[in-house]
Design a protein around this motif. Structure first.
Motif, PDB file in Angstrom:
ATOM      1  N   CYS A 262       0.899  -1.122   0.063  1.00  0.00           N
ATOM      2  CA  CYS A 262      -0.121   0.020   0.048  1.00  0.00           C
ATOM      3  C   CYS A 262       0.888   1.187  -0.017  1.00  0.00           C
ATOM      4  O   CYS A 262       1.485   1.581   0.992  1.00  0.00           O
ATOM      5  CB  CYS A 262      -0.827  -0.011   1.240  1.00  0.00           C
ATOM      6  N   SER A 263       1.180   1.696  -1.126  1.00  0.00           N
ATOM      7  CA  SER A 263       2.185   2.808  -1.187  1.00  0.00           C
ATOM      8  C   SER A 263       2.035   3.821  -2.300  1.00  0.00           C
ATOM      9  O   SER A 263       1.489   3.438  -3.578  1.00  0.00           O
ATOM     10  CB  SER A 263       3.478   1.955  -1.541  1.00  0.00           C
ATOM     11  N   GLY A 264       2.643   4.803  -2.124  1.00  0.00           N
ATOM     12  CA  GLY A 264       2.475   5.952  -3.195  1.00  0.00           C
ATOM     13  C   GLY A 264       3.745   5.775  -4.267  1.00  0.00           C
ATOM     14  O   GLY A 264       3.973   6.705  -5.028  1.00  0.00           O
ATOM     15  N   GLY A 265       4.774   5.046  -3.775  1.00  0.00           N
ATOM     16  CA  GLY A 265       5.918   4.806  -4.346  1.00  0.00           C
ATOM     17  C   GLY A 265       7.296   5.154  -3.750  1.00  0.00           C
ATOM     18  O   GLY A 265       7.334   5.040  -2.401  1.00  0.00           O
TER      19      GLY A 265
ATOM     20  N   SER B 297       1.499   2.384  -6.344  1.00  0.00           N
ATOM     21  CA  SER B 297       1.983   2.953  -7.293  1.00  0.00           C
ATOM     22  C   SER B 297       3.285   3.314  -7.590  1.00  0.00           C
ATOM     23  O   SER B 297       4.083   3.009  -6.586  1.00  0.00           O
ATOM     24  CB  SER B 297       0.816   4.460  -7.563  1.00  0.00           C
ATOM     25  N   GLY B 298       3.809   3.885  -8.529  1.00  0.00           N
ATOM     26  CA  GLY B 298       4.981   4.278  -8.617  1.00  0.00           C
ATOM     27  C   GLY B 298       5.994   3.341  -8.820  1.00  0.00           C
ATOM     28  O   GLY B 298       5.819   2.056  -9.292  1.00  0.00           O
ATOM     29  N   GLY B 299       7.537   3.448  -8.032  1.00  0.00           N
ATOM     30  CA  GLY B 299       8.410   2.432  -8.028  1.00  0.00           C
ATOM     31  C   GLY B 299       8.053   1.285  -7.304  1.00  0.00           C
ATOM     32  O   GLY B 299       8.745   0.251  -7.478  1.00  0.00           O
ATOM     33  N   THR B 300       7.100   1.197  -6.331  1.00  0.00           N
ATOM     34  CA  THR B 300       6.661   0.215  -5.377  1.00  0.00           C
ATOM     35  C   THR B 300       6.005  -0.621  -6.501  1.00  0.00           C
ATOM     36  O   THR B 300       6.614  -2.230  -6.618  1.00  0.00           O
ATOM     37  CB  THR B 300       5.603   0.581  -4.263  1.00  0.00           C
ATOM     38  N   MET B 301       5.258  -0.296  -7.296  1.00  0.00           N
ATOM     39  CA  MET B 301       4.418  -1.245  -8.346  1.00  0.00           C
ATOM     40  C   MET B 301       5.611  -1.720  -9.312  1.00  0.00           C
ATOM     41  O   MET B 301       5.195  -2.836 -10.012  1.00  0.00           O
ATOM     42  CB  MET B 301       3.285  -0.308  -9.015  1.00  0.00           C
ATOM     43  N   ALA B 302       6.442  -0.845  -9.684  1.00  0.00           N
ATOM     44  CA  ALA B 302       7.557  -1.181 -10.624  1.00  0.00           C
ATOM     45  C   ALA B 302       8.604  -2.225 -10.320  1.00  0.00           C
ATOM     46  O   ALA B 302       9.448  -2.582 -11.061  1.00  0.00           O
ATOM     47  CB  ALA B 302       8.177   0.150 -11.327  1.00  0.00           C
ATOM     48  N   SER B 303       8.508  -2.516  -9.033  1.00  0.00           N
ATOM     49  CA  SER B 303       9.332  -3.519  -8.324  1.00  0.00           C
ATOM     50  C   SER B 303       8.863  -4.646  -7.715  1.00  0.00           C
ATOM     51  O   SER B 303       8.080  -5.293  -8.284  1.00  0.00           O
ATOM     52  CB  SER B 303      10.466  -2.797  -7.511  1.00  0.00           C
ATOM     53  N   PHE B 304       8.837  -4.750  -6.591  1.00  0.00           N
ATOM     54  CA  PHE B 304       8.651  -5.942  -5.586  1.00  0.00           C
ATOM     55  C   PHE B 304       7.186  -6.200  -5.666  1.00  0.00           C
ATOM     56  O   PHE B 304       6.783  -7.253  -5.498  1.00  0.00           O
ATOM     57  CB  PHE B 304       9.315  -5.834  -4.315  1.00  0.00           C
ATOM     58  N   ALA B 305       6.241  -5.108  -5.743  1.00  0.00           N
ATOM     59  CA  ALA B 305       4.867  -5.495  -5.879  1.00  0.00           C
ATOM     60  C   ALA B 305       4.413  -6.276  -6.914  1.00  0.00           C
ATOM     61  O   ALA B 305       3.367  -6.743  -6.883  1.00  0.00           O
ATOM     62  CB  ALA B 305       4.238  -4.044  -5.569  1.00  0.00           C
ATOM     63  N   SER B 306       5.194  -6.443  -8.184  1.00  0.00           N
ATOM     64  CA  SER B 306       4.890  -6.885  -9.278  1.00  0.00           C
ATOM     65  C   SER B 306       5.702  -8.460  -9.357  1.00  0.00           C
ATOM     66  O   SER B 306       5.133  -9.169 -10.455  1.00  0.00           O
ATOM     67  CB  SER B 306       5.398  -6.126 -10.407  1.00  0.00           C
TER      68      SER B 306
END
Length: 273
Positions: free
Chosen positions: A152-155, A194-203
């Motif tokens: 649960c993150s804004g990035g 969203s942001g880098g969180t979604m572009a890394s470990f969250a995916s």
């Protein structure tokens, strides 16, 4: 004797407004529904400790500590200094940094859970966040247990600039450590990610599940709309849209997360190698 007057003072956080239907919800009632609006079903942000109460058997878990000291290499300041924002967040959020990492049992299965706290600077990830995932991964490998990451993150955290971006590879290495050990990794996406969180470990989980109506994206819909100059489809970047287009494996109501996660882990423990 004169009667004692009852105080009419109401705690500031006694009522919470649902962001979806605008209904005023009583905090104690929300705790019973795991912070899901009884009127419209909207899943509100929930503190990691509240999640762990419902997720782990008997609500028991061992907290795994990680290096979470304050670091401000840029001496960053906007309206407030980053230092002031960070210490205020730590006091109010109830976690040392953005992650709460816990080890316990979920329906009889030993599991490590790394859960993000939106209240800590919008769930932004910096150096400490990456360190938390490494500690969680090390626990999984050492104890031969699966990993659940609840995002649960804004990035990434803008106040630490490049150091936050450099933390991205560290988070992906942490997830890969668990996979290389032949252990399941599940990611649960809560509103928003969203942001880098979604572009890394969250995916990067073997299985990716999400709560209903969660905003899941790299850049938000308003940014994309202004960039491409087109009207976006209804529900663009929400859980239901992403499930329909193959980005998610399942959408799970918060009250069903424990049962679903234990079911998935049980199956993956027999198949992941």
């Amino acid at each position: 004797f004169p009667r004692k007057k009852k105080s009419l003072d109401i705690a500031e956080n006694a009522w919470i407004k649902c962001p979806q239907c605008q209904t005023m919800l009583y905090s104690s009632d929300l705790e019973k529904t795991l912070f899901v609006c009884a009127n419209c079903g909207e899943h509100l942000q929930i503190h990691p400790r509240e999640r762990f109460k419902s997720l782990f058997d008997d609500g028991k878990f061992e907290e795994i500590k990680y290096e979470s000291n304050f670091s401000d290499p840029l001496n960053f300041k906007d309206v407030k200094t980053y230092k002031d924002r960070w210490y205020e967040a730590r006091e109010k959020a109830g976690t040392d940094e953005v992650f709460l990492v816990g080890a316990g049992i979920i329906n009889g299965i030993s599991t490590c859970v790394a859960c993000m706290n939106w209240s800590f600077l919008g769930g932004s990830v910096g150096q400490a966040g990456a360190e938390a995932l490494v500690k969680a991964a090390e626990h999984c490998v050492t104890n031969n247990v699966p990993l659940l990451v609840i995002a649960c993150s804004g990035g990434m955290r803008m106040q630490t600039s490049m150091l936050s971006l450099q933390a991205l590879p560290k988070t992906t290495i942490a997830i890969q450590m668990v996979k290389d050990a032949g252990l399941p990794v599940i990611t649960l996406l809560s509103n928003p990610v969203s942001g880098g969180t979604m572009a890394s470990f969250a995916s990067l989980g073997h299985i990716t599940i999400a709560e209903p109506n969660a905003l899941i994206c790299f850049a938000g819909p308003r940014v994309i709309k202004n960039t491409v100059g087109e009207t976006l489809p209804e529900g663009f970047q929400r859980s239901e849209y992403l499930l329909k287009h193959g980005f998610l494996d399942s959408i799970v109501h918060r009250s069903d997360v424990k049962a679903k996660v234990s079911q998935i882990i049980s199956l993956l423990l027999k198949r992941v190698a």
